[in-house]
Design a protein around this motif. Structure first.
Motif, PDB file in Angstrom:
ATOM      1  N   SER A 346      30.180 -18.839  49.803  1.00  0.00           N
ATOM      2  CA  SER A 346      29.405 -19.506  48.761  1.00  0.00           C
ATOM      3  C   SER A 346      29.624 -18.826  47.422  1.00  0.00           C
ATOM      4  N   GLY A 347      29.901 -19.626  46.404  1.00  0.00           N
ATOM      5  CA  GLY A 347      30.108 -19.091  45.065  1.00  0.00           C
ATOM      6  C   GLY A 347      31.544 -18.737  44.754  1.00  0.00           C
ATOM      7  N   ALA A 348      32.441 -18.821  45.750  1.00  0.00           N
ATOM      8  CA  ALA A 348      33.847 -18.495  45.519  1.00  0.00           C
ATOM      9  C   ALA A 348      34.518 -19.591  44.710  1.00  0.00           C
ATOM     10  N   ASP A 349      35.577 -19.228  44.002  1.00  0.00           N
ATOM     11  CA  ASP A 349      36.384 -20.218  43.293  1.00  0.00           C
ATOM     12  C   ASP A 349      36.897 -21.231  44.321  1.00  0.00           C
ATOM     13  N   PRO A 350      36.597 -22.503  44.161  1.00  0.00           N
ATOM     14  CA  PRO A 350      37.010 -23.492  45.178  1.00  0.00           C
ATOM     15  C   PRO A 350      38.520 -23.613  45.328  1.00  0.00           C
ATOM     16  N   LYS A 351      39.276 -23.049  44.389  1.00  0.00           N
ATOM     17  CA  LYS A 351      40.731 -23.124  44.499  1.00  0.00           C
ATOM     18  C   LYS A 351      41.315 -21.998  45.342  1.00  0.00           C
ATOM     19  N   GLY A 352      40.514 -20.939  45.649  1.00  0.00           N
ATOM     20  CA  GLY A 352      41.055 -19.798  46.373  1.00  0.00           C
ATOM     21  C   GLY A 352      41.724 -18.808  45.430  1.00  0.00           C
ATOM     22  N   ARG A 353      42.028 -17.617  45.968  1.00  0.00           N
ATOM     23  CA  ARG A 353      42.578 -16.560  45.110  1.00  0.00           C
ATOM     24  C   ARG A 353      43.245 -15.499  45.964  1.00  0.00           C
ATOM     25  N   VAL A 354      44.363 -14.947  45.480  1.00  0.00           N
ATOM     26  CA  VAL A 354      45.015 -13.853  46.201  1.00  0.00           C
ATOM     27  C   VAL A 354      44.369 -12.539  45.805  1.00  0.00           C
ATOM     28  N   GLY A 355      44.533 -11.512  46.672  1.00  0.00           N
ATOM     29  CA  GLY A 355      43.926 -10.221  46.422  1.00  0.00           C
ATOM     30  C   GLY A 355      44.907  -9.222  45.852  1.00  0.00           C
ATOM     31  N   LYS A 356      44.386  -8.043  45.528  1.00  0.00           N
ATOM     32  CA  LYS A 356      45.192  -7.004  44.900  1.00  0.00           C
ATOM     33  C   LYS A 356      46.287  -6.489  45.829  1.00  0.00           C
ATOM     34  N   PHE A 357      46.008  -6.393  47.127  1.00  0.00           N
ATOM     35  CA  PHE A 357      47.031  -5.926  48.052  1.00  0.00           C
ATOM     36  C   PHE A 357      48.245  -6.852  48.032  1.00  0.00           C
ATOM     37  N   GLU A 358      47.987  -8.140  48.035  1.00  0.00           N
ATOM     38  CA  GLU A 358      49.087  -9.103  48.061  1.00  0.00           C
ATOM     39  C   GLU A 358      49.872  -9.072  46.751  1.00  0.00           C
ATOM     40  N   LEU A 359      49.162  -8.922  45.632  1.00  0.00           N
ATOM     41  CA  LEU A 359      49.837  -8.850  44.341  1.00  0.00           C
ATOM     42  C   LEU A 359      50.702  -7.601  44.217  1.00  0.00           C
ATOM     43  N   ALA A 360      50.256  -6.529  44.872  1.00  0.00           N
ATOM     44  CA  ALA A 360      50.974  -5.254  44.758  1.00  0.00           C
ATOM     45  C   ALA A 360      52.100  -5.121  45.770  1.00  0.00           C
ATOM     46  N   ASN A 361      52.347  -6.142  46.573  1.00  0.00           N
ATOM     47  CA  ASN A 361      53.354  -6.032  47.632  1.00  0.00           C
ATOM     48  C   ASN A 361      54.707  -5.597  47.060  1.00  0.00           C
ATOM     49  N   GLY A 362      55.258  -4.534  47.638  1.00  0.00           N
ATOM     50  CA  GLY A 362      56.510  -3.975  47.154  1.00  0.00           C
ATOM     51  C   GLY A 362      56.334  -2.922  46.079  1.00  0.00           C
ATOM     52  N   GLY A 363      55.120  -2.809  45.534  1.00  0.00           N
ATOM     53  CA  GLY A 363      54.853  -1.867  44.457  1.00  0.00           C
ATOM     54  C   GLY A 363      53.773  -0.873  44.819  1.00  0.00           C
ATOM     55  N   SER A 364      52.887  -0.588  43.851  1.00  0.00           N
ATOM     56  CA  SER A 364      51.849   0.422  44.032  1.00  0.00           C
ATOM     57  C   SER A 364      50.485  -0.187  43.727  1.00  0.00           C
ATOM     58  N   LEU A 365      49.479   0.234  44.511  1.00  0.00           N
ATOM     59  CA  LEU A 365      48.097  -0.199  44.291  1.00  0.00           C
ATOM     60  C   LEU A 365      47.261   1.025  43.949  1.00  0.00           C
ATOM     61  N   PHE A 366      46.636   1.002  42.774  1.00  0.00           N
ATOM     62  CA  PHE A 366      45.814   2.119  42.308  1.00  0.00           C
ATOM     63  C   PHE A 366      44.356   1.799  42.576  1.00  0.00           C
ATOM     64  N   LEU A 367      43.748   2.545  43.495  1.00  0.00           N
ATOM     65  CA  LEU A 367      42.336   2.374  43.850  1.00  0.00           C
ATOM     66  C   LEU A 367      41.528   3.399  43.073  1.00  0.00           C
ATOM     67  N   ASP A 368      41.023   3.001  41.918  1.00  0.00           N
ATOM     68  CA  ASP A 368      40.260   3.925  41.081  1.00  0.00           C
ATOM     69  C   ASP A 368      38.819   4.002  41.591  1.00  0.00           C
ATOM     70  N   GLU A 369      38.195   5.157  41.404  1.00  0.00           N
ATOM     71  CA  GLU A 369      36.823   5.397  41.857  1.00  0.00           C
ATOM     72  C   GLU A 369      36.674   5.069  43.346  1.00  0.00           C
ATOM     73  N   ILE A 370      37.600   5.552  44.167  1.00  0.00           N
ATOM     74  CA  ILE A 370      37.588   5.265  45.602  1.00  0.00           C
ATOM     75  C   ILE A 370      36.324   5.812  46.260  1.00  0.00           C
ATOM     76  N   GLY A 371      35.716   6.846  45.674  1.00  0.00           N
ATOM     77  CA  GLY A 371      34.506   7.426  46.230  1.00  0.00           C
ATOM     78  C   GLY A 371      33.324   6.481  46.210  1.00  0.00           C
ATOM     79  N   ASP A 372      33.402   5.393  45.427  1.00  0.00           N
ATOM     80  CA  ASP A 372      32.307   4.421  45.352  1.00  0.00           C
ATOM     81  C   ASP A 372      32.502   3.254  46.310  1.00  0.00           C
ATOM     82  N   MET A 373      33.552   3.278  47.121  1.00  0.00           N
ATOM     83  CA  MET A 373      33.779   2.188  48.070  1.00  0.00           C
ATOM     84  C   MET A 373      32.780   2.294  49.226  1.00  0.00           C
ATOM     85  N   PRO A 374      32.069   1.195  49.559  1.00  0.00           N
ATOM     86  CA  PRO A 374      31.089   1.243  50.653  1.00  0.00           C
ATOM     87  C   PRO A 374      31.765   1.520  51.999  1.00  0.00           C
TER      88      PRO A 374
END
Length: 583
Positions: A346-374
C-alpha cells in the motif's frame, strides 16, 4: 443508439494503446455522440462516459470535419465555456476526425500533459498530424472491412516511418514470431539487421515503471528490456504483435540514479601524514573485491573515500550507487534496497521500481550509516551477501547480482555487536577490510588546502573571482576544534561567501558567530591575554610549515614546492621562515 465505433471497442482500445506507446502521450477516442470509446492513462478507466460537458474541442472537430491543433488548451477560445479552463492540465491537443463514407463518426485526441511531450509533438508536428490521420483511416478501415485491404499498405507505411523516428525500440513480429519490421533503435540494441529473424519474448511477470519486464532473445543474443506488447493487424499477416521497449538497465539508471561529477567526488585533498597513509591504503583496497567498512566521525568524508575506492577499482566503469540507511524510513528501506513491483504494498508507486542492489550490479554499493539499519533488515542483507541474489518486494523472481559492498558508520559497530544491536555475522561479512578515517583535528595541516579548495568551489558557484583565504582567517580555522569535520569546514566557507556579499576580500568578521565565540571562549579559558588566539594560530602555522619543509627540503627548489603546497608566495614563505626561526 450504439455507435459504429462501439461495435469494435476492443480494437479501438488497441489503436489508442499503440498511439500512446509511440507518442508517449495520453490518447482519447470518442464517437460522434461524444462518448469516450477508448482512452489511455487517466482516461483508461473512464470508458463509455459522455464528454459533452467539457468536450468543446471534440465538438468543434466534429463540426469542421478536419484535424485541429490546439497549442494552448484552457486559453483557446474553444475552451472558454469549459468549467476547467482556468486550471486546465492539458498543454497541447491534437485532434483528428474519423470518417466513414464522408461522415465523421468520431475523433482521435492526442493530449500532452507535460512540456516535454508538447515540444516532442511540435518538433515533428507534420509527422504526427500525418500519423494521427493515418490511424484514423485505419480505424475507419476496420469499421468498413471491405476498404481495409485497399488502404492498409499506405497506413502501415506511415506507421513505419513514424516508429523509425522514435528513440524507443519498436519491433513488429508476426504469428510465427518472425520480425516483420523494426526501427533503428531496435536494430541498434541488437547491433545487427533483424528483419526476418525469430524473436522470443519471455516476460518475468514483474511490472516496473508501468512496463512489463522481459527478456528478448534473438538467436544467440539476449536483452533485458521493459516493454509494452500490442496486438494489431496488417496486410501481409493475419496478426502482428508490436513490442515497444527500452533497454532495462539504461532506462532504470537514467530515471533512478543521480548524475555525479566524478572528479570532485573522487578527489582526496591534503598531504598530511594521515592522508598519505589513507591514499596508500585505498590503493591496496581498491584492487580487491573484499567488502570494506569505513568508520570515522560524522563529516570526515566517508562517501568521498568510498567513491575513491570505487574509482580506483576494476569496477570504475560500472555504477557507484549510494543509500543512506539512516535517512530512509524503516518501512521503506527494504524496498529501496531490493526494489518492488506493481502492487507490492500500500502506498507504493503503482508502476514499480528497481532497488539499489539491482542498479549497482557490476559496480559498487555504498551503504552509509549502516549502524542504523534495523535488525530484521540486517538478516535479509546478510542473506543477499551470502547468496549474491535478490528478490524484489512483491515478486518471486530471483535476480543474481554482482555488487561490491562498501559500508560506513560513525558508530562503534563492535560495541553494538556486544550489545546485540548489530548482527555479529553481518559485522564480520562487512568488516573484511576495516578503514578508519582521521578526523580533521588529526590532520590540521590540511585545513588551509581544504579551505582554499572550498573557497575556489564557491567562487565558481557564486560567480565571483577567486580569492585567497587570508592568513588571519586560516589561523582561526587552525585553532577551532571542528566537531563537524570536513563537512563543517565546507559549510563555514560557504557561510563566509554568503556573508561577504559584494564586499572586496574576505576577513575574520565574515566567519560564523559560533566559530568566533568558540575562539573567544578558548582565549578566555587559557588566560593568555588578547593575543593568545593569534599566538596559538601561529604555533599551528609554524608546525605546518616545519612539516612541509621537512617533506620538500630546504633547497631553493624545495621551498618553491613548499610555497605552492601551502598556497602562499615564495616571499611570504621566506618571511614566515624568518619569523619562526626555521633556517
Amino acid at each position: 443508439m450504439i455507435s459504429v465505433l462501439s461495435n469494435i471497442q476492443d480494437d479501438i482500445c488497441n489503436y489508442a494503446d499503440a498511439i500512446s506507446g509511440i507518442t508517449g502521450t495520453d490518447v482519447e477516442i470518442i464517437d460522434e455522440s461524444l462518448m469516450r470509446i477508448a482512452g489511455t492513462g487517466k482516461y483508461r478507466h473512464m470508458l463509455n462516459q459522455n464528454v459533452a460537458k467539457n468536450g468543446y474541442i471534440y465538438r468543434h472537430v466534429l463540426r469542421v470535419q478536419e484535424t485541429v491543433l490546439i497549442k494552448n488548451p484552457g486559453e483557446n477560445t474553444l475552451c472558454q465555456h469549459c468549467e476547467k479552463h482556468l486550471y486546465c492540465s492539458e498543454m497541447l491537443d491534437l485532434n483528428a476526425p474519423i470518417f466513414l463514407n464522408n461522415r465523421v463518426i468520431g475523433v482521435i485526441g492526442i493530449i500532452c500533459s507535460t512540456e516535454e511531450q508538447r515540444q516532442t509533438l511540435l518538433n515533428q508536428i507534420d509527422k504526427f498530424i500525418t500519423f494521427i490521420e493515418q490511424v484514423a483511416v485505419m480505424i475507419s478501415s476496420k469499421v468498413f472491412e471491405c476498404l481495409e485491404r485497399l488502404r492498409a499498405q499506405e497506413t502501415l507505411g506511415a506507421f513505419r516511418r513514424l516508429i523509425d523516428a522514435m528513440d524507443r525500440g519498436v519491433v513488429a513480429i508476426d504469428g510465427n514470431n518472425l520480425i516483420w519490421h523494426a526501427n533503428l533503435s531496435a536494430a541498434r540494441l541488437f547491433n545487427r539487421e533483424v528483419i526476418g529473424l525469430p524473436l522470443t519474448i519471455e516476460t518475468t511477470g514483474d511490472i516496473l515503471y508501468g512496463d512489463e519486464e522481459a527478456w528478448l532473445t534473438l538467436e544467440d543474443q539476449k536483452r533485458h528490456v521493459l516493454c509494452k506488447q500490442i496486438s494489431l493487424s496488417s496486410l501481409e499477416n493475419d496478426s502482428l504483435t508490436m513490442v515497444i521497449f527500452h533497454d532495462a538497465r539504461d532506462y532504470m539508471s537514467k530515471i533512478t540514479m543521480p548524475s555525479y561529477e566524478s572528479d570532485s567526488r573522487a578527489r582526496l585533498i591534503g598531504h598530511s601524514q594521515p592522508m598519505e597513509q589513507l591514499r596508500s591504503t585505498i590503493g591496496k583496497i581498491a584492487n580487491s573485491y573484499a567488502s570494506v567498512l569505513i568508520t570515522g566521525e560524522s563529516g570526515s568524508g566517508k562517501e568521498v573515500v568510498a567513491f575513491a575506492i570505487h574509482q580506483n577499482s576494476p569496477r570504475k566503469a560500472s555504477p557507484f550507487v549510494t543509500i543512506n540507511c539512516a535517512a530512509i524510513p524503516e518501512q521503506l528501506l527494504e524496498s529501496e534496497l531490493f526494489g518492488y513491483v506493481r502492487g507490492a504494498f500500500s502506498g507504493a508507486d503503482p508502476k514499480g521500481r528497481v532497488g539499489k542492489f539491482e542498479l549497482a550490479n557490476g559496480g559498487s554499493l555504498f551503504l552509509d550509516e549502516i549502524g542504523d539499519m534495523p535488525l530484521h533488515l540486517q538478516a535479509k542483507l546478510l542473506r543477499v551477501l551470502q547468496e549474491k541474489a535478490i528478490t524484489r518486494v512483491g515478486s518471486n523472481n530471483v535476480i543474481n547480482t554482482d555488487v561490491r559492498i562498501i559500508a560506513a558508520t560513525n558508530k562503534n559497530i563492535y560495541d553494538m555487536v556486544e550489545s546485540g544491536l548489530f548482527r555479529e555475522d553481518l559485522y564480520y561479512r562487512l568488516n573484511v577490510v576495516p578503514l578508519v578515517l582521521p578526523s580533521l583535528r588529526e590532520r590540521r595541516e590540511d585545513i588551509a588546502g581544504l579551505a582554499q579548495y572550498f573557497a575556489d568551489e564557491f567562487s565558481e558557484s557564486y560567480g565571483r573571482p577567486r580569492q585567497k583565504v587570508p592568513d588571519d582567517m586560516i589561523n582561526l580555522l587552525y585553532a577551532y576544534h571542528w566537531p563537524g569535520n570536513i563537512r563543517e569546514l565546507r559549510n563555514v566557507i560557504e557561510y563566509i561567501y554568503v556573508m561577504q556579499g559584494d564586499a572586496v576580500g574576505m576577513n575574520a568578521s565574515h566567519l560564523p558567530p559560533h566559530l568566533l565565540s568558540a575562539a573567544e571562549k578558548q582565549k578566555n579559558s587559557h588566560h593568555k591575554g588578547l593575543h593568545s588566539l593569534d599566538k596559538q594560530g601561529r604555533k599551528a602555522e609554524k608546525e605546518v610549515i616545519e612539516n612541509v619543509l621537512l617533506r620538500f627540503g630546504n633547497s631553493v627548489e624545495g621551498k618553491k614546492q613548499a610555497a605552492t603546497e601551502l598556497g602562499i608566495g615564495i616571499a611570504t614563505l621566506y618571511r614566515k621562515i624568518k619569523r619562526y626561526d626555521l633556517q
